[in-house]
Each structure stands twice: as structure tokens, then as C-alpha cells.
Design an enzyme around this catalytic site. Structure first.
Site: not given
Length: 173
Positions: A8, A67, A139
Site C-alpha cells: 500500500d 495499489e 496501512d
């Protein structure tokens, strides 16, 4: 069996999550955050690269999932995020890992069932799916969700390939 590293990305905090997939079974290997406490961007990017490289060395993943960048309202933030992603991807490519990218909406849809899910919902589902004793930090949970998404997407792609192969075999008989 495959080990998947999910990332992430962020310019100050980078979540990571590592899972093992054996068939349809997923198991947790590790997660956490790389925190860059320096102010200048080049130093942060260097820390991100070093941190991701260290995680790759430690866990020896087979796949790297990250991502995709979303369009932020603040152009400067979006550019910094893009640079952080780029550095993480370079760390993976330098270790000859295949890189897969997933939209945040797709990750939420896969893990929670709703593309607009809240962070707390993602944390809860990651905890449930990986049978963790507590919710991972936000996260890290997002990174684990990205890794889980990769498992589901690759599993579905494999099933579709097998179905097509079976159809083709049926036509050849």
C-alpha cells in the site's frame, strides 16, 4: 504454493503485507509499515527503496502486488505518491518479481464485497480471512488486502483458463 507481497504505497508510510497461498488456503506471513521520518522527498524515496528491498529479501515472495495511483485532489500529493510507487516497483523489478497492480476499489470489492468500503471494514475482513488475533494497522491491512486480491484474481484467471482449455478439448473430441 505462492508467496505474495502486497504494498500500500505512500510517500511517508508504506504498508506491506505478505501471505502464502496454497490452493485456496491463505496464511499470514507478516505485515507492517515502512515509515519515512525525513522531510526531503529524495531521502524518503531512498528509504522506501531500501525498505521494500529488505522485505523482499526477508520473505522471498513470488509475486508483487501494489495499489494503483488514484487521482488525488492535491496534484503535489499525487505526484509524490506516484514516485513512491515507482520506487517500490523498481525494488521489485530489480529482484525480478512480476508486478501486478490493482485499483483501490477492486481491492475493497474483492475483500469486503463493496467497492466503497471503509478502512475499518477492510481491516476486519483481512483479520477474518487470515484468522489474525487482532486487526492489523490500517496501512498494513490495506497491503494484505492487495495481496489477497492478487490471490483471488490469479485464482479466477487460472479457473477461466482451465474452463477454456476444457471447452477446447471438448470441441476437439
Amino acid at each position: 504454493m505462492a508467496i505474495i507481497l502486497g504494498i500500500d504505497p505512500g510517500s511517508r508510510v508504506i504498508g506491506y503485507g505478505v501471505i502464502r497461498q496454497v490452493g485456496r488456503q491463505l496464511s499470514y506471513l507478516g505485515s507492517g509499515c515502512i515509515r519515512t521520518k525525513v522531510d526531503d522527498l529524495p531521502s524518503r524515496l531512498k528509504l522506501i527503496y531500501a525498505g521494500v528491498t529488505e522485505i523482499i529479501t526477508q520473505f522471498q515472495p513470488d509475486y508483487f502486488a501494489i495499489e494503483q495511483v488514484f487521482m488525488a485532489k492535491n496534484a503535489d500529493s499525487a505526484l509524490k505518491l506516484g514516485q513512491a510507487r515507482g520506487v517500490a516497483i523498481v525494488a521489485a523489478v530489480n529482484q525480478e518479481l512480476p508486478v501486478f497492480e490493482y485499483a483501490a476499489r477492486q481491492v475493497k470489492q474483492t475483500v469486503v464485497g463493496i467497492g466503497s468500503a471503509e478502512k475499518s471494514q477492510v481491516q476486519h475482513m483481512v483479520r477474518t480471512l487470515l484468522k489474525l488475533p487482532a486487526n492489523p494497522q490500517a496501512d498494513a491491512a490495506d497491503a494484505l488486502a492487495i495481496a489477497i486480491t492478487h490471490c483471488h484474481v490469479s485464482q479466477n484467471a487460472m479457473q477461466m483458463s482451465e474452463s477454456r482449455l476444457n471447452l477446447a478439448r471438448g470441441r476437439l473430441r
